[in-house]
Motif scaffolding. Structure first.
Motif, PDB file in Angstrom:
ATOM      1  N   MET A 250      27.357  41.333  33.657  1.00 14.13           N
ATOM      2  CA  MET A 250      27.268  41.429  35.113  1.00 14.13           C
ATOM      3  C   MET A 250      26.408  40.311  35.704  1.00 14.13           C
ATOM      4  O   MET A 250      26.427  40.093  36.911  1.00 14.13           O
ATOM      5  N   ASN A 251      25.678  39.583  34.844  1.00  6.43           N
ATOM      6  CA  ASN A 251      24.910  38.418  35.285  1.00  6.43           C
ATOM      7  C   ASN A 251      25.733  37.139  35.213  1.00  6.43           C
ATOM      8  O   ASN A 251      25.268  36.083  35.646  1.00  6.43           O
ATOM      9  N   ASP A 252      26.927  37.219  34.652  1.00 12.22           N
ATOM     10  CA  ASP A 252      27.830  36.067  34.578  1.00 12.22           C
ATOM     11  C   ASP A 252      28.685  36.083  35.849  1.00 12.22           C
ATOM     12  O   ASP A 252      29.775  36.653  35.889  1.00 12.22           O
ATOM     13  N   ALA A 253      28.143  35.474  36.890  1.00 15.69           N
ATOM     14  CA  ALA A 253      28.779  35.521  38.213  1.00 15.69           C
ATOM     15  C   ALA A 253      30.199  34.979  38.197  1.00 15.69           C
ATOM     16  O   ALA A 253      31.082  35.524  38.880  1.00 15.69           O
ATOM     17  N   LYS A 254      30.436  33.931  37.426  1.00 18.05           N
ATOM     18  CA  LYS A 254      31.772  33.341  37.356  1.00 18.05           C
ATOM     19  C   LYS A 254      32.771  34.334  36.744  1.00 18.05           C
ATOM     20  O   LYS A 254      33.886  34.489  37.249  1.00 18.05           O
ATOM     21  N   ALA A 255      32.365  35.021  35.688  1.00 16.64           N
ATOM     22  CA  ALA A 255      33.249  36.002  35.031  1.00 16.64           C
ATOM     23  C   ALA A 255      33.539  37.179  35.954  1.00 16.64           C
ATOM     24  O   ALA A 255      34.689  37.630  36.054  1.00 16.64           O
ATOM     25  N   VAL A 256      32.519  37.673  36.627  1.00 13.22           N
ATOM     26  CA  VAL A 256      32.704  38.817  37.531  1.00 13.22           C
ATOM     27  C   VAL A 256      33.624  38.424  38.685  1.00 13.22           C
ATOM     28  O   VAL A 256      34.529  39.179  39.048  1.00 13.22           O
ATOM     29  N   ALA A 257      33.416  37.241  39.238  1.00 16.89           N
ATOM     30  CA  ALA A 257      34.272  36.773  40.340  1.00 16.89           C
ATOM     31  C   ALA A 257      35.718  36.623  39.873  1.00 16.89           C
ATOM     32  O   ALA A 257      36.649  37.011  40.598  1.00 16.89           O
ATOM     33  N   HIS A 258      35.902  36.080  38.674  1.00 11.77           N
ATOM     34  CA  HIS A 258      37.265  35.914  38.154  1.00 11.77           C
ATOM     35  C   HIS A 258      37.905  37.273  37.895  1.00 11.77           C
ATOM     36  O   HIS A 258      39.107  37.461  38.143  1.00 11.77           O
ATOM     37  N   ALA A 259      37.129  38.230  37.391  1.00 10.07           N
ATOM     38  CA  ALA A 259      37.661  39.578  37.153  1.00 10.07           C
ATOM     39  C   ALA A 259      38.108  40.222  38.461  1.00 10.07           C
ATOM     40  O   ALA A 259      39.171  40.857  38.524  1.00 10.07           O
ATOM     41  N   LYS A 260      37.328  40.053  39.515  1.00  9.32           N
ATOM     42  CA  LYS A 260      37.709  40.590  40.827  1.00  9.32           C
ATOM     43  C   LYS A 260      38.976  39.916  41.342  1.00  9.32           C
ATOM     44  O   LYS A 260      39.880  40.580  41.856  1.00  9.32           O
ATOM     45  N   LYS A 261      39.037  38.603  41.190  1.00  4.85           N
ATOM     46  CA  LYS A 261      40.212  37.850  41.628  1.00  4.85           C
ATOM     47  C   LYS A 261      41.451  38.298  40.848  1.00  4.85           C
ATOM     48  O   LYS A 261      42.542  38.425  41.412  1.00  4.85           O
ATOM     49  N   THR A 262      41.283  38.569  39.561  1.00  9.52           N
ATOM     50  CA  THR A 262      42.393  39.033  38.731  1.00  9.52           C
ATOM     51  C   THR A 262      42.835  40.431  39.153  1.00  9.52           C
ATOM     52  O   THR A 262      44.032  40.721  39.213  1.00  9.52           O
ATOM     53  N   GLY A 263      41.885  41.292  39.470  1.00  6.11           N
ATOM     54  CA  GLY A 263      42.225  42.610  39.999  1.00  6.11           C
ATOM     55  C   GLY A 263      43.000  42.506  41.298  1.00  6.11           C
ATOM     56  O   GLY A 263      43.986  43.229  41.516  1.00  6.11           O
ATOM     57  N   ASP A 264      42.583  41.581  42.160  1.00  5.88           N
ATOM     58  CA  ASP A 264      43.295  41.359  43.422  1.00  5.88           C
ATOM     59  C   ASP A 264      44.724  40.868  43.174  1.00  5.88           C
ATOM     60  O   ASP A 264      45.648  41.214  43.922  1.00  5.88           O
ATOM     61  N   LYS A 265      44.903  40.070  42.141  1.00  7.23           N
ATOM     62  CA  LYS A 265      46.238  39.577  41.763  1.00  7.23           C
ATOM     63  C   LYS A 265      47.150  40.749  41.384  1.00  7.23           C
ATOM     64  O   LYS A 265      48.321  40.797  41.779  1.00  7.23           O
ATOM     65  N   ILE A 266      46.595  41.705  40.648  1.00  8.21           N
ATOM     66  CA  ILE A 266      47.361  42.900  40.280  1.00  8.21           C
ATOM     67  C   ILE A 266      47.755  43.664  41.544  1.00  8.21           C
ATOM     68  O   ILE A 266      48.890  44.115  41.685  1.00  8.21           O
ATOM     69  N   VAL A 267      46.807  43.807  42.459  1.00 11.29           N
ATOM     70  CA  VAL A 267      47.075  44.529  43.711  1.00 11.29           C
ATOM     71  C   VAL A 267      48.211  43.850  44.471  1.00 11.29           C
ATOM     72  O   VAL A 267      49.142  44.525  44.930  1.00 11.29           O
ATOM     73  N   ARG A 268      48.173  42.530  44.597  1.00 12.51           N
ATOM     74  CA  ARG A 268      49.238  41.816  45.315  1.00 12.51           C
ATOM     75  C   ARG A 268      50.590  41.996  44.629  1.00 12.51           C
ATOM     76  O   ARG A 268      51.617  42.084  45.295  1.00 12.51           O
ATOM     77  N   LEU A 269      50.569  42.079  43.322  1.00 13.97           N
ATOM     78  CA  LEU A 269      51.811  42.257  42.565  1.00 13.97           C
ATOM     79  C   LEU A 269      52.381  43.670  42.748  1.00 13.97           C
ATOM     80  O   LEU A 269      53.559  43.837  43.005  1.00 13.97           O
ATOM     81  N   LEU A 270      51.511  44.663  42.638  1.00 15.27           N
ATOM     82  CA  LEU A 270      51.979  46.047  42.698  1.00 15.27           C
ATOM     83  C   LEU A 270      52.125  46.579  44.129  1.00 15.27           C
ATOM     84  O   LEU A 270      52.937  47.463  44.365  1.00 15.27           O
ATOM     85  N   LEU A 271      51.341  46.029  45.046  1.00 13.52           N
ATOM     86  CA  LEU A 271      51.402  46.448  46.450  1.00 13.52           C
ATOM     87  C   LEU A 271      51.552  45.218  47.332  1.00 13.52           C
ATOM     88  O   LEU A 271      50.612  44.796  48.010  1.00 13.52           O
ATOM     89  N   PRO A 272      52.713  44.603  47.344  1.00  8.50           N
ATOM     90  CA  PRO A 272      52.885  43.323  48.047  1.00  8.50           C
ATOM     91  C   PRO A 272      52.568  43.364  49.532  1.00  8.50           C
ATOM     92  O   PRO A 272      52.256  42.353  50.129  1.00  8.50           O
TER      93      PRO A 272
END
Length: 184
Positions: free
Chosen positions: A159-181
């Motif tokens: 959780m201190n790896d800001a780049k990893a956490v930001a990328h994980a959030k962005k990846t979650g958002d990608k799933i949302v756009r795919l499943l709920l366009p």
């Protein structure tokens, strides 16, 4: 639609689990059904190489937890699968799980699902861990939605790896756009 997070880490709430949960959190926040499964504490025996699964279309090993977890993978639309990096690769628990999915390969039971690889390393090696997970996803004909890597040793370090956490959030958002366009 359902997104399954599968952590191969032997730490139930370790860094791998936490990074996977960041991805799932974005989906859950958007109203997508999510589930998290940890292989920690589960008994996952190794593949015997018996090839009986070719005939049975399911792994013939009984008396462990593989079947219940495999059923959850079969039931999901998107799989977020992760491992800590052990000697530049996935850990043994996840490798046992992956090897046993050969029983699902014969009829391409996982084909068409979406997948994301997640890897956490202490200092290096996550790229190879991701390659192994991506090999599993590719063999089963998942459509890859990318990978998330991060750095952490002690529980919570990720959780201190800001780049990893930001990328994980962005990846979650990608799933949302795919499943709920049409999602705002």
């Amino acid at each position: 639609m359902k997104v399954l997070g599968l952590s191969g880490s032997m730490r139930k709430d370790g860094n791998t689990a936490q990074l996977i949960r960041v991805v799932l959190g974005q989906c859950k926040e958007a109203g997508i059904k999510t589930e998290f499964v940890s292989l920690a504490g589960k008994k996952i025996l190794p593949c015997l190489g018996c090839l009986k699964c070719k005939e049975k279309k399911w792994c013939v090993i009984e008396g462990d937890d593989w079947g219940g977890v495999a059923q959850k993978v079969l039931d999901c639309d998107v799989l977020v699968i992760g491992s800590p990096t052990y000697y530049y690769d996935v850990n043994g628990q996840l490798k046992n799980f992956i090897d046993r999915t050969y029983s699902l390969y014969h009829d391409r039971k996982l084909s068409g699902k979406k997948g994301i690889a997640v890897a956490v390393n202490a200092s290096k090696g996550a790229e190879r861990t991701v390659k192994t997970i991506e090999g599993f996803l590719s063999a089963h004909e998942f459509a890859s939605l990318g990978a998330v890597t991060g750095t952490g040793v002690d529980v919570g370090d990720i959780m201190n790896d800001a780049k990893a956490v930001a990328h994980a959030k962005k990846t979650g958002d990608k799933i949302v756009r795919l499943l709920l366009p049409n999602h705002d």
